[in-house]
Design a protein around this motif. Structure first.
Motif, short mmCIF file in Angstrom:
data_model
loop_
_atom_site.label_atom_id
_atom_site.label_comp_id
_atom_site.label_asym_id
_atom_site.label_seq_id
_atom_site.Cartn_x
_atom_site.Cartn_y
_atom_site.Cartn_z
N PRO A 1 -3.24 -4.35 -11.78
CA PRO A 1 -2.97 -4.28 -13.22
C PRO A 1 -1.48 -4.32 -13.53
CG PRO A 1 -4.56 -2.60 -12.56
CD PRO A 1 -4.01 -3.20 -11.30
N ALA A 2 -0.68 -3.73 -12.65
CA ALA A 2 0.79 -3.73 -12.77
C ALA A 2 1.37 -3.33 -11.43
CB ALA A 2 1.25 -2.76 -13.86
N ALA A 3 2.64 -3.63 -11.24
CA ALA A 3 3.33 -3.16 -10.04
C ALA A 3 3.41 -1.64 -10.06
CB ALA A 3 4.73 -3.77 -9.97
N VAL A 4 3.55 -1.04 -8.88
CA VAL A 4 3.60 0.41 -8.76
C VAL A 4 4.97 0.81 -8.18
CG1 VAL A 4 2.40 2.46 -7.93
CG2 VAL A 4 1.12 0.34 -8.32
N GLY A 5 5.50 1.94 -8.66
CA GLY A 5 6.90 2.26 -8.45
C GLY A 5 7.30 2.80 -7.11
N ASP B 1 -4.40 -2.23 -24.79
CA ASP B 1 -5.49 -2.30 -23.81
C ASP B 1 -5.10 -1.78 -22.44
OD1 ASP B 1 -3.75 -4.36 -23.13
OD2 ASP B 1 -5.36 -5.71 -22.49
N TRP B 2 -3.88 -1.23 -22.30
CA TRP B 2 -3.39 -0.85 -20.98
C TRP B 2 -4.26 0.22 -20.33
CZ3 TRP B 2 -1.50 -1.62 -16.57
CH2 TRP B 2 -1.06 -0.59 -15.76
N HIS B 3 -4.51 1.31 -21.02
CA HIS B 3 -5.28 2.40 -20.42
C HIS B 3 -6.69 1.94 -20.07
CE1 HIS B 3 -2.14 5.35 -20.97
NE2 HIS B 3 -2.05 5.06 -22.26
N ALA B 4 -7.30 1.14 -20.94
CA ALA B 4 -8.64 0.63 -20.65
C ALA B 4 -8.61 -0.31 -19.44
CB ALA B 4 -9.20 -0.11 -21.87
N ARG B 5 -7.53 -1.07 -19.30
CA ARG B 5 -7.41 -1.99 -18.17
C ARG B 5 -7.33 -1.22 -16.85
NH1 ARG B 5 -2.59 -6.39 -17.96
NH2 ARG B 5 -3.21 -6.49 -20.16
N VAL B 6 -6.53 -0.17 -16.84
CA VAL B 6 -6.40 0.63 -15.62
C VAL B 6 -7.71 1.36 -15.31
CG1 VAL B 6 -5.21 2.58 -14.55
CG2 VAL B 6 -3.92 0.91 -15.88
N TRP C 1 0.84 -1.19 0.00
CA TRP C 1 0.00 0.00 0.00
C TRP C 1 0.88 1.25 0.00
CZ3 TRP C 1 -5.05 -0.68 -0.69
CH2 TRP C 1 -5.72 -1.78 -0.13
N CYS C 2 0.28 2.38 -0.41
CA CYS C 2 0.97 3.66 -0.36
C CYS C 2 -0.06 4.77 -0.35
CB CYS C 2 1.90 3.82 -1.56
SG CYS C 2 2.88 5.35 -1.56
N ASN C 3 0.24 5.86 0.33
CA ASN C 3 -0.66 7.01 0.30
C ASN C 3 -0.70 7.66 -1.08
OD1 ASN C 3 2.13 7.76 1.19
ND2 ASN C 3 1.34 9.82 0.82
N ALA C 4 0.30 7.37 -1.92
CA ALA C 4 0.34 7.89 -3.30
C ALA C 4 0.65 6.73 -4.24
CB ALA C 4 1.37 8.99 -3.43
N GLY C 5 -0.13 5.65 -4.10
CA GLY C 5 0.17 4.41 -4.80
C GLY C 5 -0.71 4.09 -5.98
N GLU C 6 -1.47 5.07 -6.50
CA GLU C 6 -2.32 4.86 -7.68
C GLU C 6 -3.29 3.71 -7.45
OE1 GLU C 6 0.25 4.67 -11.09
OE2 GLU C 6 1.07 6.64 -10.70
N THR C 7 -3.13 2.59 -8.15
CA THR C 7 -4.05 1.46 -7.95
C THR C 7 -3.86 0.81 -6.58
OG1 THR C 7 -2.48 0.01 -9.10
CG2 THR C 7 -4.27 0.96 -10.41
N ALA C 8 -2.71 1.02 -5.95
CA ALA C 8 -2.43 0.47 -4.63
C ALA C 8 -2.54 1.54 -3.55
CB ALA C 8 -1.03 -0.16 -4.60
N ALA C 9 -3.30 2.59 -3.83
CA ALA C 9 -3.37 3.73 -2.91
C ALA C 9 -4.35 3.47 -1.77
CB ALA C 9 -3.79 4.99 -3.66
N TRP C 10 -3.98 3.99 -0.61
CA TRP C 10 -4.85 4.02 0.57
C TRP C 10 -4.72 5.41 1.19
CZ3 TRP C 10 -3.96 5.25 5.64
CH2 TRP C 10 -4.99 4.97 6.55
#
Length: 300
Positions: A162-166, A238-243, A122-131
């Motif tokens: 969808p993908a790992a986050v940096g 299809d990446w943008h549609a997937r996200v 998780w991350c406060n600025a994690g995009e798809t992994a954001a909390w």
């Protein structure tokens, strides 16, 4: 006992961010963990001094390398990952502030399923992994100790991303090697290269997952360089549609709400120092002329 992975920190140019990041790594990472500070000729004299002092004091097995000339973010990180061979590697953003238990829980996540190639906390600025809110940049955690204790109680279900986050990612070594490493010819940013690597791993049958029991904070989201997202769209139409579909479905909503409840109800944390306070405040009081270079580099 499972061997801990190598932690790689690409060194940035912001000295204060570097100082806080190193302090958080020291506070939150098991003693003896191998840590590689990889500098693509980005740090200045004060950054060298901060790193030198940290290397002298840390209980981690830390090393520092600095290139004489920059070769770019992706090429440099690919060089570092290649040098790690088949070892599992946890890559942190230059402004990452890991919370206690982050590395052990990422390791447990990878060990729980041989098909997992990347584990993102998780991350406060994690995009798809954001909390606490998906796809948004929240403020830095006001009580990181409480959040770390609450996160540790999350169930190890490891939902798909969808993908790992940096902000932070643990990469399985043999999966990374099978996928061919980072695409240094197409992308200039770690942000885009990690997405591309994740999608190639997924195409080979591996999984990119969220480690719900780990948290790594940061001040802001990563960014792609000009042209990177266009090249991603060409290679992965299809990446943008997937996200977008992931953000709309929000499959992590229940997990975030559960973490909300845990944070609200967890007991008081034991006394401990501020996790995010710079460890080298004494260095700030010293003369600006005290800029001795850091340890010798291993790369040219």
């Amino acid at each position: 006992m499972t061997e801990l992975p190598i932690v790689v920190l690409p060194v940035g140019s912001d000295d204060d961010v570097l100082d806080a990041c190193l302090a958080a790594i020291d506070s939150a990472t098991p003693v003896g963990t191998r840590v590689w500070l990889a500098d693509d000729a980005r740090s200045g004299p004060r950054g060298h001094a901060i790193i030198e002092r940290w290397l002298q004091r840390t209980a981690l097995k830390a090393d520092y390398t600095r290139r004489q000339r920059s070769i770019g973010e992706v090429a440099h990180l690919d060089e570092v990952l290649a040098a790690c061979g088949a070892a599992d590697v946890a890559v942190l953003a230059a402004d990452a502030l890991p919370l206690p238990g982050w590395l052990e829980r990422l390791v447990g996540c990878l060990a729980s399923d041989g098909a997992i190639a990347s584990a993102t906390p998780w991350c406060n600025a994690g995009e798809t992994a954001a909390w606490p809110r998906i796809g948004e940049i929240a403020a830095m955690p006001s009580d990181p100790s409480r959040l770390a204790r609450a996160t540790a109680q999350m169930p190890p279900t490891h939902p798909e991303l969808p993908a790992a986050v940096g902000h932070a990612v643990l990469l399985r070594g043999n999966a990374r090697e099978r996928a061919g490493g980072l695409d240094t010819a197409s992308y200039g940013s770690w942000y885009a290269a990690l997405i591309d690597l994740s999608l190639r791993l997924s195409g080979l049958g591996w999984r990119n997952v969220l480690c719900q029991s780990a948290f790594v904070a940061r001040r802001g989201e990563g960014n792609a360089l000009d042209g990177d997202m266009d090249r991603l769209a060409v290679r992965w139409p299809d990446w943008h549609a997937r996200v977008a579909g992931f953000l709309m479905r929000d499959p992590l909503r229940e997990a975030r709400e559960r973490l909300d409840r845990l944070v609200a109800t967890i007991g008081p944390p034991p006394p401990q120092p501020d996790l995010f306070a710079p460890a080298h405040a004494d260095a700030q009081a010293e003369s600006d002329d005290d800029t001795a270079p850091a340890t010798a580099t291993r790369m040219s």
